[in-house]
Structures are given as C-alpha cells and as structure tokens.
Write a protein that holds these residues in place. Sequence first.
Motif, PDB file in Angstrom:
ATOM      1  N   ASP A 125       2.013  12.100   7.940  1.00 39.13           N
ATOM      2  CA  ASP A 125       2.953  12.462   6.880  1.00 39.13           C
ATOM      3  C   ASP A 125       2.282  12.326   5.514  1.00 39.13           C
ATOM      4  O   ASP A 125       1.484  11.411   5.279  1.00 39.13           O
ATOM      5  N   ASP A 126       2.611  13.232   4.604  1.00 40.82           N
ATOM      6  CA  ASP A 126       2.143  13.216   3.216  1.00 40.82           C
ATOM      7  C   ASP A 126       0.651  13.496   3.081  1.00 40.82           C
ATOM      8  O   ASP A 126       0.061  13.219   2.037  1.00 40.82           O
ATOM      9  N   GLU A 175       0.690   5.140   9.205  1.00 39.71           N
ATOM     10  CA  GLU A 175       1.638   4.706  10.226  1.00 39.71           C
ATOM     11  C   GLU A 175       2.645   5.807  10.576  1.00 39.71           C
ATOM     12  O   GLU A 175       3.267   5.759  11.633  1.00 39.71           O
ATOM     13  N   LEU A 176       2.809   6.785   9.677  1.00 43.75           N
ATOM     14  CA  LEU A 176       3.834   7.812   9.847  1.00 43.75           C
ATOM     15  C   LEU A 176       3.187   9.139  10.230  1.00 43.75           C
ATOM     16  O   LEU A 176       2.335   9.669   9.494  1.00 43.75           O
ATOM     17  N   VAL A 179      -6.747  -1.278  11.209  1.00 42.80           N
ATOM     18  CA  VAL A 179      -6.948  -2.522  10.467  1.00 42.80           C
ATOM     19  C   VAL A 179      -5.628  -3.258  10.313  1.00 42.80           C
ATOM     20  O   VAL A 179      -5.525  -4.450  10.570  1.00 42.80           O
ATOM     21  N   SER A 180      -4.602  -2.561   9.854  1.00 41.78           N
ATOM     22  CA  SER A 180      -3.277  -3.149   9.697  1.00 41.78           C
ATOM     23  C   SER A 180      -2.257  -2.183  10.282  1.00 41.78           C
ATOM     24  O   SER A 180      -2.497  -0.971  10.368  1.00 41.78           O
ATOM     25  N   GLY A 181      -1.108  -2.702  10.705  1.00 37.48           N
ATOM     26  CA  GLY A 181      -0.143  -1.859  11.380  1.00 37.48           C
ATOM     27  C   GLY A 181      -0.619  -1.512  12.781  1.00 37.48           C
ATOM     28  O   GLY A 181      -1.453  -2.206  13.373  1.00 37.48           O
ATOM     29  N   THR A 182      -0.138  -0.409  13.305  1.00 38.61           N
ATOM     30  CA  THR A 182      -0.457  -0.045  14.687  1.00 38.61           C
ATOM     31  C   THR A 182      -1.347   1.186  14.808  1.00 38.61           C
ATOM     32  O   THR A 182      -1.940   1.417  15.859  1.00 38.61           O
ATOM     33  N   LEU A 234       0.813  -1.203   0.000  1.00 41.16           N
ATOM     34  CA  LEU A 234       0.000   0.000   0.000  1.00 41.16           C
ATOM     35  C   LEU A 234       0.849   1.257   0.000  1.00 41.16           C
ATOM     36  O   LEU A 234       0.587   2.192  -0.741  1.00 41.16           O
ATOM     37  N   ILE A 235       1.859   1.273   0.847  1.00 36.70           N
ATOM     38  CA  ILE A 235       2.701   2.457   0.943  1.00 36.70           C
ATOM     39  C   ILE A 235       3.389   2.737  -0.392  1.00 36.70           C
ATOM     40  O   ILE A 235       3.624   3.865  -0.756  1.00 36.70           O
TER      41      ILE A 235
END
Length: 294
Positions: A42-43, A30-31, A65-68, A20-21
């Motif tokens: 970010d972005d 996440e960022l 959903v995904s990641g933290t 995805l990133i």
Amino acid sequence: FMKARILLTPLLIFFFATSLIAQIPNADFELWTDMGGWDDPDDWYTLNTLYDGDPETVRTTGDAVSGTTAVRMENAEDNNGNVVRAMLLSGNNSLSNHPGFAYNERPYALEGYCQYSPQDNNDSCYVLVYLTRYNTGTQSRDLIGSGMFGSGEDMDDYVLFSAPIDYFSSQFPDSAYIVVYAGKVNGALDGSRLLLDALSFNETTTTEATGLTNDFEINVFPNPAHGQLNIQHLPPHSTVTLALFDHTGAIKKSVANREQDFTVDLTGLAAGIYFYEVRFSNSDAVKRGKVLVQ
C-alpha cells in the motif's frame, strides 16, 4: 552481523513501527493489497502492475526487522528474456504529477534496514529521497533537498543504512518522495535482490542549505516542458551534464555542455514524468528534480 530484529523487544517494535508509519506511509511494509495474482505494498508504486505480475519483481517477505513483513525486490526476466528492474516509488501512481506524500520537516537523513545480494562487482542498490515544495509563482515544484544511499556490498543480514540529505534551499518542504532500485540504474542484472524494512526520517531539523553553497543558482525550466529544457546560471568554465531518467531509472537523455546557459532538445521523448540530475565533472549531483514532458 546479527539480525537487527533480534535486538528489538515487542514493545519497542510496536512503538517503532507506529512512529514510522506516522512519518512515511507504510514505512514498515506491513500493509499489502491483493491485486488479483500478486500483492503490492500500500502507498507504493511498483512495476508489477505494468507487467500484470509476470514477473513479480516486488513482493512481501516474512524476513522482517520489525512487524511481520518487509518488502523483497528482485530483478527478473520477462517472457521475452528482458530484465525487468525491481523498483519502488512512494505513491500509488508513478505517472502522477505529484508522487510522494505530505511532509514538512527538514531531517538530516532517511534511514532504514536492508539486505542486498548483488550479481557482480559493478552491481549496486539505491535508495533516493527527494523533498519538494510547490512554488505558486512558477506553478511547479522546487527541490528543497535530496539524499541517496547506494551500495554494492553483499549483505547476508539486515544492516542499518542512511541516506544523508543535502539541502539546496532554506525553505521547508511540503512533500517527500522515495525511489528504490534493487540493482544498478544502467544494465539491470537478473537476480539482483534487495530486502527493505523500517524506513524513517531522522527528525533532527536543520535550516541550513548543505548542498549547493556556491554564489549561483541553477535553474531548470520550463516545467512542464514542451520540446526543450533550459539550464541557466551555471558556473563558467565547468563541464556540466544533465541526465534525464524515466520512472524505471533508465537514462533517456544525457547532455554535456560547457556553456553557462544551454538548451536540451527533448524531441523523441515520450510524454510523462522524468527525473533529472545536473552534475559537474567528477562530482556528485548539485541539483535534482523532476519535470513533466508534454
């Protein structure tokens, strides 16, 4: 609905987030950057900067959903009791000539996961995506395709959403930008809340123009515009509405006309980037884009 994150294994989450990133910058949210009183993804551009984080309408959340982390958007009142709209725009500066990111595919849809808490039966969240290409002849950006997801449903858990993309040209884009609103465009309500995560493009490529299939081409010009905006080559005997939105999603001008060619007076509009929609009576938008008013 069972929360989607329960269904994802750690290995799949890692692969999913990485892919995805690569497509959409910070697509998993996440960022984040500490702005000295609040955090911004970010972005992505938010209105937090405009209000110095008071209210903080966009913030991070661990309900992902995904990641933290995911992004949590909520309309909130400012110190004067005015409701500030929670919005996201891909890119770090909404007033830039080129919001968005480099992208050159023709996907069928923008997809992702969302939770939504509307404030009344007329409240709705929106996710919009625009694919554009720089036109060296006109020195402006042409709209190649666009898509929208909107819902007023109360979603207690994450639900997969899709914004199918209609194409107005057989060309491939060179850029994409995404706009997200936590509530209805007109009359934002305090407390409308949207959680968003795991954005991605459906990478199946199409070369068909799926949106405007008539034998006419709508032109909106000049861009940049000075004092007026021209709309040409509309179908005869149709009432057409052109609406101009600012970067918060507020309608700044709306003009209806039955002529094939007509002009919109821009007197009184502040200089900046505006999004426009051309719409026939009782139909979806047939042309979307953005214009720089000087």
